[in-house]
Design a protein around this motif. Structure first.
Motif, PDB file in Angstrom:
ATOM      1  N   ARG A  23      65.504  74.891  29.045  1.00 26.09           N
ATOM      2  CA  ARG A  23      64.368  73.993  28.844  1.00 26.09           C
ATOM      3  C   ARG A  23      64.863  72.591  28.448  1.00 26.09           C
ATOM      4  NH1 ARG A  23      60.745  72.292  24.838  1.00 26.09           N
ATOM      5  NH2 ARG A  23      58.611  72.019  25.660  1.00 26.09           N
ATOM      6  N   LEU A  32      60.593  68.575  36.212  1.00 28.24           N
ATOM      7  CA  LEU A  32      59.259  68.939  35.759  1.00 28.24           C
ATOM      8  C   LEU A  32      58.352  69.279  36.931  1.00 28.24           C
ATOM      9  CD1 LEU A  32      58.691  66.042  33.201  1.00 28.24           C
ATOM     10  CD2 LEU A  32      59.524  68.347  32.694  1.00 28.24           C
ATOM     11  N   HIS A  41      48.105  74.415  36.215  1.00 28.80           N
ATOM     12  CA  HIS A  41      48.388  73.900  34.877  1.00 28.80           C
ATOM     13  C   HIS A  41      47.977  72.430  34.796  1.00 28.80           C
ATOM     14  CE1 HIS A  41      51.904  72.923  37.303  1.00 28.80           C
ATOM     15  NE2 HIS A  41      52.235  71.994  36.440  1.00 28.80           N
ATOM     16  N   THR A  45      55.362  70.265  33.104  1.00 25.58           N
ATOM     17  CA  THR A  45      56.060  71.378  32.443  1.00 25.58           C
ATOM     18  C   THR A  45      57.437  71.578  33.068  1.00 25.58           C
ATOM     19  OG1 THR A  45      53.919  72.453  32.071  1.00 25.58           O
ATOM     20  CG2 THR A  45      55.893  73.817  31.813  1.00 25.58           C
ATOM     21  N   ARG A  47      60.692  73.288  34.668  1.00 35.27           N
ATOM     22  CA  ARG A  47      60.819  74.465  35.517  1.00 35.27           C
ATOM     23  C   ARG A  47      62.292  74.873  35.605  1.00 35.27           C
ATOM     24  NH1 ARG A  47      59.775  70.367  39.433  1.00 35.27           N
ATOM     25  NH2 ARG A  47      61.491  70.032  40.900  1.00 35.27           N
ATOM     26  N   ASP A 158      50.365  81.067  33.468  1.00 32.83           N
ATOM     27  CA  ASP A 158      51.224  81.398  32.331  1.00 32.83           C
ATOM     28  C   ASP A 158      51.379  82.909  32.152  1.00 32.83           C
ATOM     29  OD1 ASP A 158      51.070  78.692  32.038  1.00 32.83           O
ATOM     30  OD2 ASP A 158      49.874  78.720  30.206  1.00 32.83           O
ATOM     31  N   TRP A 204      58.900  81.985  26.025  1.00 29.35           N
ATOM     32  CA  TRP A 204      58.743  80.578  26.393  1.00 29.35           C
ATOM     33  C   TRP A 204      57.627  80.351  27.423  1.00 29.35           C
ATOM     34  CZ3 TRP A 204      61.391  77.008  23.707  1.00 29.35           C
ATOM     35  CH2 TRP A 204      62.536  77.430  23.015  1.00 29.35           C
ATOM     36  N   ASN A 205      57.070  81.427  27.960  1.00 28.09           N
ATOM     37  CA  ASN A 205      56.150  81.303  29.087  1.00 28.09           C
ATOM     38  C   ASN A 205      54.752  81.844  28.802  1.00 28.09           C
ATOM     39  OD1 ASN A 205      55.445  82.686  32.167  1.00 28.09           O
ATOM     40  ND2 ASN A 205      55.983  80.530  32.057  1.00 28.09           N
ATOM     41  N   ARG A 208      51.289  80.246  26.240  1.00 32.66           N
ATOM     42  CA  ARG A 208      51.271  78.924  26.884  1.00 32.66           C
ATOM     43  C   ARG A 208      52.662  78.643  27.418  1.00 32.66           C
ATOM     44  NH1 ARG A 208      52.715  73.898  25.712  1.00 32.66           N
ATOM     45  NH2 ARG A 208      53.356  74.415  23.582  1.00 32.66           N
ATOM     46  N   ARG A 210      55.859  76.890  28.182  1.00 30.04           N
ATOM     47  CA  ARG A 210      56.659  75.727  27.804  1.00 30.04           C
ATOM     48  C   ARG A 210      57.770  75.481  28.813  1.00 30.04           C
ATOM     49  NH1 ARG A 210      57.785  77.878  21.948  1.00 30.04           N
ATOM     50  NH2 ARG A 210      57.170  79.816  23.004  1.00 30.04           N
ATOM     51  N   ILE A 211      57.938  76.435  29.741  1.00 29.19           N
ATOM     52  CA  ILE A 211      58.834  76.283  30.884  1.00 29.19           C
ATOM     53  C   ILE A 211      58.409  77.297  31.931  1.00 29.19           C
ATOM     54  CG2 ILE A 211      60.589  77.893  30.013  1.00 29.19           C
ATOM     55  CD1 ILE A 211      62.714  76.004  31.287  1.00 29.19           C
TER      56      ILE A 211
END
Length: 340
Positions: A23, A32, A41, A45, A47, A158, A204-205, A208, A210-211
């Motif tokens: 990340r 991103l 989304h 974010t 990827r 997500d 992390w996913n 929500r 975050r990546i």
């Protein structure tokens, strides 16, 4: 605790840690996903986090082989095909790889994995065992490429791809144990490692993101699930149908969406957000309920049907039809393949 089980337990925190590093890498490189009309989304974010799953699984495959939990042929097949798909996906995450080149790579990876796994074994169907020979191997290659790509298509909200992988893999390990007892656990070692790695990524996913997993990660997970279903069929042929049942939510939504879009004259490779799960997420205004519903369907609808097939109480093909018909109705109700 055996070394193999310890390895599975280590996979989750290791993948969690690596995803955090990736990340930071994605943010530093401005790697991103920027929201557009086809996105589910709302915020830019990072990827490419699925590379953590790739690194953990590929790193642990040789260890599983050394422990006797994986045969040499399976090691070479899974490692080579997984690396190839992850590499082309990683390049696509960083720029753009033409669809034709991606598909060529996908078929090459599927072929490599099939050769080292021994191809598609004879399968029980409608009271008989069918050995389809070369036709079966070719069908298996198409099946692997489709599972690989549909996993990419379905990784759009997500947590959905991670929850699918964890619940399918946990169900598959249980079914392997039911089919052949303790002897099936070593063969399910890779499945357990994959489940644990995806669980670490989920931190992390979900709830929500975050990546995002990215093409490299989602393609790798999809291909691994397909290859593991064929590896399981060599242990107990009925396990193949049980795996196909467990993958039902993703298979039905992606397939029905593709068919309806092709019928409407829309290019199959064009980006969109017309899957049933995407319509459902927009209707609810949130991602988590839809992703959790996928996990619930896997555990409380598809897994029990897989148990019936493995125990010999239900024919595999009939089990797939019984599993898929309500899923197709749900996908139709949620307008799979219909534009907004």
């Amino acid at each position: 605790m055996s070394a193999g089980l310890l390895l599975i337990l280590v996979a989750a925190p290791l993948c969690l840690w690596l995803t955090g590093i990736l990340r930071r890498y994605a943010l530093s490189r401005n790697l991103l996903d920027v929201p557009n009309a086809r996105s589910s989304h709302r915020l830019p974010t990072p990827r490419g986090g699925g590379l953590a799953i790739v690194l953990v699984v590929l790193g642990m495959l040789p260890v599983l082989w050394l422990l006797g939990w994986l045969e040499a042929g399976a090691l070479i097949g899974l490692w080579g095909s997984g690396l190839l798909v992850a590499l082309v996906g990683w390049l696509d995450d960083h720029g753009h790889v033409r669809v034709s080149w991606r598909l060529l790579t996908h078929f090459a990876a599927a072929g490599w994995g099939l050769v080292w796994l021994g191809g598609l074994p004879p399968l029980p169907m409608m009271g008989a065992v069918w050995d389809m020979g070369w036709a079966g191997h070719l069908l298996a290659m198409v099946y692997l490429v489709w599972v690989l790509n549909l996993y990419n298509f379905m990784d759009g909200i997500d947590g959905i791809a991670g929850i699918e992988a964890v619940t399918v893999c946990v169900g598959a390990v249980l079914l392997s144990w039911l089919a052949v007892g303790q002897a099936g656990l070593p063969a399910a070692g890779v499945t357990g490692v994959l489940a644990a790695a995806c669980a670490g990524f989920l931190f992390w996913n979900f709830p929500r993101a975050r990546i995002f997993m990215g093409d490299g990660g989602s393609g790798f997970v999809g291909l691994m699930l397909g290859l593991l279903s064929i590896q399981a069929a060599w242990v107990a042929p009925e396990l193949f149908w049980a795996w196909v049942i467990l993958l039902g939510v993703f298979v039905v939504d992606a397939t029905l969406t593709l068919v309806r879009r092709v019928v409407r004259g829309v290019p199959f490779h064009q980006a969109h957000r017309s899957h049933a799960y995407q319509h459902a997420a927009r209707r609810l205004g949130r991602h988590p309920p839809v992703s959790l519903a996928v996990g619930a369907l896997n555990l409380f609808w598809l897994l029990p049907l897989g148990v019936l097939v493995v125990l010999g109480w239900l024919d595999g093909v009939l089990g797939v039809l019984l599993a898929y018909l309500p899923l197709a109705w749900l996908a139709w109700r949620f307008r799979a393949g219909v534009g907004e």
